[in-house]
Scaffold this motif. Structure first.
Motif, PDB file in Angstrom:
ATOM      1  N   ALA A  74      42.615 -63.939   4.460  1.00 53.12           N
ATOM      2  CA  ALA A  74      42.595 -63.435   3.086  1.00 53.12           C
ATOM      3  C   ALA A  74      43.041 -64.521   2.116  1.00 53.12           C
ATOM      4  O   ALA A  74      42.489 -64.660   1.025  1.00 53.12           O
ATOM      5  CB  ALA A  74      43.500 -62.212   2.960  1.00 53.12           C
ATOM      6  N   ILE A  75      44.037 -65.333   2.522  1.00 54.54           N
ATOM      7  CA  ILE A  75      44.478 -66.433   1.664  1.00 54.54           C
ATOM      8  C   ILE A  75      43.374 -67.476   1.544  1.00 54.54           C
ATOM      9  O   ILE A  75      43.078 -67.970   0.457  1.00 54.54           O
ATOM     10  CB  ILE A  75      45.760 -67.078   2.228  1.00 54.54           C
ATOM     11  CG1 ILE A  75      46.919 -66.088   2.162  1.00 54.54           C
ATOM     12  CG2 ILE A  75      46.117 -68.337   1.453  1.00 54.54           C
ATOM     13  CD1 ILE A  75      48.123 -66.532   2.957  1.00 54.54           C
ATOM     14  N   LEU A  77      40.255 -67.101   1.813  1.00 53.63           N
ATOM     15  CA  LEU A  77      39.094 -66.621   1.062  1.00 53.63           C
ATOM     16  C   LEU A  77      39.263 -66.859  -0.427  1.00 53.63           C
ATOM     17  O   LEU A  77      38.291 -67.102  -1.134  1.00 53.63           O
ATOM     18  CB  LEU A  77      38.925 -65.117   1.289  1.00 53.63           C
ATOM     19  CG  LEU A  77      37.972 -64.697   2.373  1.00 53.63           C
ATOM     20  CD1 LEU A  77      38.001 -63.197   2.509  1.00 53.63           C
ATOM     21  CD2 LEU A  77      36.566 -65.151   2.052  1.00 53.63           C
ATOM     22  N   THR A  78      40.501 -66.769  -0.900  1.00 55.36           N
ATOM     23  CA  THR A  78      40.728 -66.935  -2.324  1.00 55.36           C
ATOM     24  C   THR A  78      40.689 -68.412  -2.674  1.00 55.36           C
ATOM     25  O   THR A  78      41.035 -69.269  -1.865  1.00 55.36           O
ATOM     26  CB  THR A  78      42.090 -66.350  -2.722  1.00 55.36           C
ATOM     27  OG1 THR A  78      43.061 -66.840  -1.819  1.00 55.36           O
ATOM     28  CG2 THR A  78      42.067 -64.855  -2.671  1.00 55.36           C
ATOM     29  N   ARG A  79      40.280 -68.701  -3.882  1.00 49.12           N
ATOM     30  CA  ARG A  79      40.051 -70.067  -4.289  1.00 49.12           C
ATOM     31  C   ARG A  79      41.299 -70.610  -4.991  1.00 49.12           C
ATOM     32  O   ARG A  79      41.844 -69.958  -5.870  1.00 49.12           O
ATOM     33  CB  ARG A  79      38.893 -70.070  -5.283  1.00 49.12           C
ATOM     34  CG  ARG A  79      37.934 -71.203  -5.120  1.00 49.12           C
ATOM     35  CD  ARG A  79      36.879 -71.025  -6.183  1.00 49.12           C
ATOM     36  NE  ARG A  79      35.609 -70.662  -5.576  1.00 49.12           N
ATOM     37  CZ  ARG A  79      34.569 -71.487  -5.585  1.00 49.12           C
ATOM     38  NH1 ARG A  79      34.663 -72.656  -6.144  1.00 49.12           N
ATOM     39  NH2 ARG A  79      33.435 -71.113  -5.050  1.00 49.12           N
ATOM     40  N   VAL A  81      44.589 -71.088  -4.634  1.00 54.53           N
ATOM     41  CA  VAL A  81      45.874 -70.422  -4.840  1.00 54.53           C
ATOM     42  C   VAL A  81      46.886 -70.979  -3.861  1.00 54.53           C
ATOM     43  O   VAL A  81      47.390 -70.282  -3.005  1.00 54.53           O
ATOM     44  CB  VAL A  81      45.798 -68.894  -4.697  1.00 54.53           C
ATOM     45  CG1 VAL A  81      45.456 -68.265  -6.007  1.00 54.53           C
ATOM     46  CG2 VAL A  81      44.845 -68.490  -3.626  1.00 54.53           C
TER      47      VAL A  81
ATOM     48  N   GLN B  55      37.140 -72.887   0.308  1.00 53.38           N
ATOM     49  CA  GLN B  55      37.044 -71.433   0.355  1.00 53.38           C
ATOM     50  C   GLN B  55      36.281 -71.015   1.607  1.00 53.38           C
ATOM     51  O   GLN B  55      35.199 -71.516   1.889  1.00 53.38           O
ATOM     52  CB  GLN B  55      36.326 -70.928  -0.887  1.00 53.38           C
ATOM     53  CG  GLN B  55      36.509 -69.456  -1.072  1.00 53.38           C
ATOM     54  CD  GLN B  55      35.751 -68.939  -2.265  1.00 53.38           C
ATOM     55  OE1 GLN B  55      34.907 -69.617  -2.817  1.00 53.38           O
ATOM     56  NE2 GLN B  55      36.059 -67.723  -2.654  1.00 53.38           N
ATOM     57  N   TYR B  61      36.614 -63.054   7.218  1.00 49.71           N
ATOM     58  CA  TYR B  61      37.500 -61.940   6.913  1.00 49.71           C
ATOM     59  C   TYR B  61      36.992 -60.656   7.556  1.00 49.71           C
ATOM     60  O   TYR B  61      37.774 -59.894   8.116  1.00 49.71           O
ATOM     61  CB  TYR B  61      37.608 -61.778   5.402  1.00 49.71           C
ATOM     62  CG  TYR B  61      38.649 -60.783   4.999  1.00 49.71           C
ATOM     63  CD1 TYR B  61      39.997 -61.093   5.120  1.00 49.71           C
ATOM     64  CD2 TYR B  61      38.297 -59.533   4.525  1.00 49.71           C
ATOM     65  CE1 TYR B  61      40.958 -60.184   4.776  1.00 49.71           C
ATOM     66  CE2 TYR B  61      39.260 -58.613   4.165  1.00 49.71           C
ATOM     67  CZ  TYR B  61      40.577 -58.948   4.294  1.00 49.71           C
ATOM     68  OH  TYR B  61      41.543 -58.040   3.962  1.00 49.71           O
TER      69      TYR B  61
END
Lengths: 204, 118
Positions: A74-75, A77-79, A81, B55, B61
């Motif tokens: 989940a981390i 996947l985010t751009r 951060v 990314q 996921y």
């Protein structure tokens, strides 16, 4: 032997708390996730200390094995951060403080005043930790929660897919992922052709 | 019973000290003369280009989530299997219902094509 167990308990408890503090204080969010895994691990050791073997193994299987993977993905996947330069303290942190303190108080106040916890619902002296007991309890006393758990898991799976590709939920026909990606590509290209978005696209 | 698991604890401490002790020893023994080249990111001898932060695809996921769901399902299967001899046909039917509900989720994921790698 009792002293030894006490020492191990204190070491484990201290490590769990220290890892928990690291989760909320480290700047890099990936490091925070790794500290969370460390605290999951020491909680598993704590279960083992309570002779709850099955729950300890499940803790490692589910939390250390699966949930942490989910958190890390989940981390990733985010751009952008990494958490560097981001304010870590939320504006209304005091509300969280009150809620956390109240929850902690619910546990600690009865313990301090020697409240007798209701350990077994039926008063039987079975150890719930043993795998056979858990298995029979699922099929007898806790049959409904057991079946509801499968519905919960189903909701989690379907919900994740719907959230990941929310455009699909508006359509009647089920699109495959390949079609979905193709549609996204086309939409991105049409956006790129528009002159106003062009600048922001290239600057990224 | 705890004594059996003490072995795991001993192994854990031994395994943790295996990398930590040489690093502590090296910290006291090594000379410290950092230069800009030494502190640079090493990437197969090439100069590192771009950001390490990439990314991930959403597929990772979804796979992870499907894994969690079926991992928990298996966790429910273990105590059922251990207690199976004491439970009889009723338990078999109950577990069949449990699995059937979850297979519904798998069918949904399959039809959506969430299990295909794009």
């Amino acid at each position: 032997m009792n002293i030894l167990i006490m020492v191990i308990f204190v070491v484990l408890a201290a490590f769990t708390l220290a890892a928990g503090v690291m989760v909320v204080t480290v700047k890099n969010i990936i490091h925070a996730a790794l500290w969370l895994i460390a605290s999951f691990f020491s909680v598993a050791a704590m279960y083992l200390l309570m002779e709850a073997e099955f729950i300890a193994i499940v803790q490692v299987l589910v939390y250390v094995g699966a949930i942490s993977i989910l958190v890390l993905f989940a981390i990733m996947l985010t751009r952008h951060v990494t958490g560097e330069g981001v304010r870590q303290l939320y504006k209304r942190w005091w509300i969280a403080l009150i809620v956390a303190a109240a929850l902690f108080g619910v546990l600690i106040v009865p313990t301090v005043f020697n409240y007798e916890w209701a350990v077994q619902p039926s008063g039987a002296q079975i150890s719930i930790a043993s795998t056979v007991e858990i298995g029979t309890a699922f099929m007898r006393e806790y049959l409904l929660p057991f079946e509801v758990a499968s519905v919960l898991l189903l909701v989690a799976l379907i919900g994740a897919i719907v959230i990941a590709f929310e455009e699909r939920s508006t359509r009647r026909r089920v699109l495959t992922l390949a079609e979905e990606v193709e549609q996204r590509r086309q939409r991105n290209e049409s956006l790129r052709l528009a002159p106003t978005t062009h600048a922001s696209e290239t600057s990224e | 019973m705890l004594a059996h698991y003490a072995f795991i604890g001993v192994f854990f401490i031994a395994a943790a000290s295996f990398p930590i002790l040489p690093l502590i020893g090296a910290y006291f023994l090594r000379p410290s003369r950092p230069t800009e080249v030494k502190l640079d990111t090493y990437e197969c001898g090439l100069e590192a280009i771009g950001d390490i932060w990439v990314q991930f695809k959403v597929q990772y996921y979804l796979y992870a989530l499907a894994f969690v769901v079926f991992d928990i399902e298996v966790v429910f299967l273990y105590p059922w299997a251990v207690a199976f001899n004491q439970l009889g046909l009723f338990a078999l039917v109950e577990m069949a219902i449990f699995l059937f509900i979850l297979i519904g989720g798998l069918v949904y994921a399959w039809r959506k094509g969430a299990l295909e790698w794009v």
